[in-house]
Structure formats: structure tokens, C-alpha cells
Design a protein around this motif. Structure first.
Motif: not given
Length: 143
Positions: A103-118
């Protein structure tokens, strides 16, 4: 505020360990839901209440608002991290976002986004060129 990119693994039970920098903000509860670009949005419970209050103000007569509200809220689930700072991502959200082990877990300011790493790497590669070449003001008053 959520910042940065983290690369946790999804375990066999569909759980992730929250990145250390995000734990305090999410410790008292969080809400996960479908995100745009097929990721999972994660909000603190407090932030989600604010978003929900805003959504509730959308006109019921607007089909686009009704459609958005249905998709956004029907995928939402409230979770509380366990003592090991793990949360389970429901199977419906894992399927929606195509989440596998990496996974890629990114900080997007007011939220977190969880993505498939690829998927994240593909998205980022496509958007970095656009970002670098932006010649007009995208965010008013900022750039």
C-alpha cells in the motif's frame, strides 16, 4: 494535518498499522469511505462530522449532489484503531481501491488516502509532469 507518504503492508485479515505520524489524530476514531481516483479516504471522526454537515446542506433537488452523497456515504464505515494501532479496511473498500498487500498511505491535508502501491506510483508519475508544468493558478491565491 496529514502529510507524507508511508508504505505499510495489508495483513491477511485486511488490516493496516496506521503510520505513527497519523495515530494521534485518528486514535479516537476514524471514518473510511470511497475516495476519488479509486483510493480509500480516511478522515478523523471529527473531520468527517464537519464534512457530513457540509454534505447535508447540498440541495436535495440536485441529482449530482444526491449521486455524490449516495456513493460517498454508502461506502463509509466508522472504525477505531486497536491497541496495536491497526484498523481493518472493509473488503468492499479493498475491492473498490484494488488494494493488495503493498500500500501507499498518503497524507492529503485533512484526510489520509490509502492506495494500492502500484496504482499510486502510476498516478504520481502521470501527475508529477502536470504538476511541474502547471502555468496557471490552480489553487486561488496560492500558486
Amino acid at each position: 494535518m496529514f502529510l507524507g507518504t508511508h508504505e505499510p503492508k495489508l495483513d491477511e485479515k485486511g488490516r493496516i498499522i496506521l503510520p505513527a505520524k497519523f495515530r494521534d489524530e485518528l486514535a479516537n476514531g476514524l471514518v473510511m469511505t470511497r475516495g476519488q481516483e479509486h483510493c480509500v479516504y480516511v478522515f478523523s471522526a471529527r473531520e468527517f462530522e464537519t464534512i457530513h454537515d457540509t454534505i447535508r446542506q447540498a440541495p436535495v433537488t440536485s441529482k449530482q449532489a444526491r449521486d455524490y452523497m449516495r456513493v460517498f456515504l454508502s461506502g463509509a464505515t466508522a472504525e477505531t484503531p486497536d491497541k496495536q494501532h491497526r484498523v481493518t479496511i472493509p473488503s468492499s473498500l479493498r475491492q473498490y481501491a484494488g488494494l493488495d498487500r503493498d500500500l501507499a498511505v498518503i497524507g492529503a491535508g485533512s484526510r489520509v488516502e490509502i492506495w494500492d502501491a502500484e496504482a499510486w506510483q502510476t498516478y504520481l508519475a502521470e501527475q508529477e509532469a502536470v504538476f511541474a508544468n502547471t502555468a496557471e493558478e490552480v489553487i486561488p491565491g496560492l500558486f
